[in-house]
Design a protein around this motif. Sequence first.
Motif, PDB file in Angstrom:
ATOM      1  N   LYS A 156       7.524   5.646  -6.595  1.00 26.30           N
ATOM      2  CA  LYS A 156       8.654   5.072  -6.191  1.00 26.30           C
ATOM      3  C   LYS A 156       7.265   4.660  -5.158  1.00 26.30           C
ATOM      4  O   LYS A 156       7.926   3.486  -4.551  1.00 26.30           O
ATOM      5  N   MET A 157       6.106   5.075  -5.020  1.00 22.89           N
ATOM      6  CA  MET A 157       5.376   4.175  -4.399  1.00 22.89           C
ATOM      7  C   MET A 157       4.671   3.443  -4.997  1.00 22.89           C
ATOM      8  O   MET A 157       4.681   1.841  -4.194  1.00 22.89           O
TER       9      MET A 157
ATOM     10  N   GLU B 183      13.015   0.381   1.010  1.00 22.23           N
ATOM     11  CA  GLU B 183      12.975   1.252   0.271  1.00 22.23           C
ATOM     12  C   GLU B 183      13.766   2.307  -0.128  1.00 22.23           C
ATOM     13  O   GLU B 183      13.190   3.542  -1.474  1.00 22.23           O
TER      14      GLU B 183
ATOM     15  N   GLU C  81       8.248  16.195  -8.463  1.00 24.28           N
ATOM     16  CA  GLU C  81       8.446  15.711  -7.151  1.00 24.28           C
ATOM     17  C   GLU C  81       7.366  14.834  -6.710  1.00 24.28           C
ATOM     18  O   GLU C  81       7.559  13.453  -6.544  1.00 24.28           O
TER      19      GLU C  81
ATOM     20  N   ARG D  30       7.940  11.227  -9.273  1.00 21.81           N
ATOM     21  CA  ARG D  30       8.595  11.730  -8.556  1.00 21.81           C
ATOM     22  C   ARG D  30       8.138   9.737  -7.327  1.00 21.81           C
ATOM     23  O   ARG D  30       8.515   8.511  -7.202  1.00 21.81           O
ATOM     24  N   ASN D  31       7.689  10.870  -6.292  1.00 19.00           N
ATOM     25  CA  ASN D  31       6.974  10.296  -5.170  1.00 19.00           C
ATOM     26  C   ASN D  31       5.972   9.409  -5.597  1.00 19.00           C
ATOM     27  O   ASN D  31       5.728   8.089  -4.570  1.00 19.00           O
ATOM     28  N   ARG D  32       5.166   9.664  -7.121  1.00 20.51           N
ATOM     29  CA  ARG D  32       3.733   8.567  -7.454  1.00 20.51           C
ATOM     30  C   ARG D  32       4.736   7.352  -8.129  1.00 20.51           C
ATOM     31  O   ARG D  32       4.363   5.768  -6.941  1.00 20.51           O
TER      32      ARG D  32
ATOM     33  N   PHE E  58      13.581   4.368  -3.526  1.00 19.06           N
ATOM     34  CA  PHE E  58      14.248   5.738  -3.723  1.00 19.06           C
ATOM     35  C   PHE E  58      15.442   5.709  -4.813  1.00 19.06           C
ATOM     36  O   PHE E  58      15.417   6.818  -5.672  1.00 19.06           O
TER      37      PHE E  58
END
Length: 183
Positions: free
Chosen positions: A32-33, A59, A25, A28-30, A63
């Motif tokens: 996406k950012m 955004e 997770e 994934r966040n990194r 994602f």
Amino acid sequence: MRKHTIIEHQQFKQILQYRPAVTSEADRNRLKMDMLHSIISALGEKWHRMKQETKSALEYLCFLSIERGFVYAGSYHVGERYDIDSSTVRRYISFLEKKGVIKRLWRSSIRQNGRGKAVIFFTSHPYYTKYWQTLFFSHDGEQAHAQAESVENDRNDEDLSNQNGALPKNLPNSDINNSHFAP
């Protein structure tokens, strides 16, 4: 080169089978950012003047492309989801493509001979170079190499004909073998 490159059905099935680039997770966040920051830096001040719905739509594209680096959701789907016009989504996608943040290709159409729906690839995704090198432009490199060899052979023919005098007039160009004129 064609303005709109088409992804063949087999190529599209192949890239759908790639394993996700990230699994945790946090990763994934990194990722996406990272993709979102590339959009923000390309848009500059426009980002701060945008409606929140438009920001959310961009955004959402990030994602959807986390796992494999591309998204094939249409502008109508994204527009309806965030209550914005699909032309707004298309306009921003076109702008981002001009800035080099994304690359857009089209799937081959199943119902007709031609292009189908767009597939948007994020250039900041780790899989981007893998797609480009192995699937889409591997044949273009071979073709460019063959063209470069052809140009080089033509130059060698001209140089040799200038050094050795005029070519015999009774031989057509198709019968001339370059190995006969090698120094």
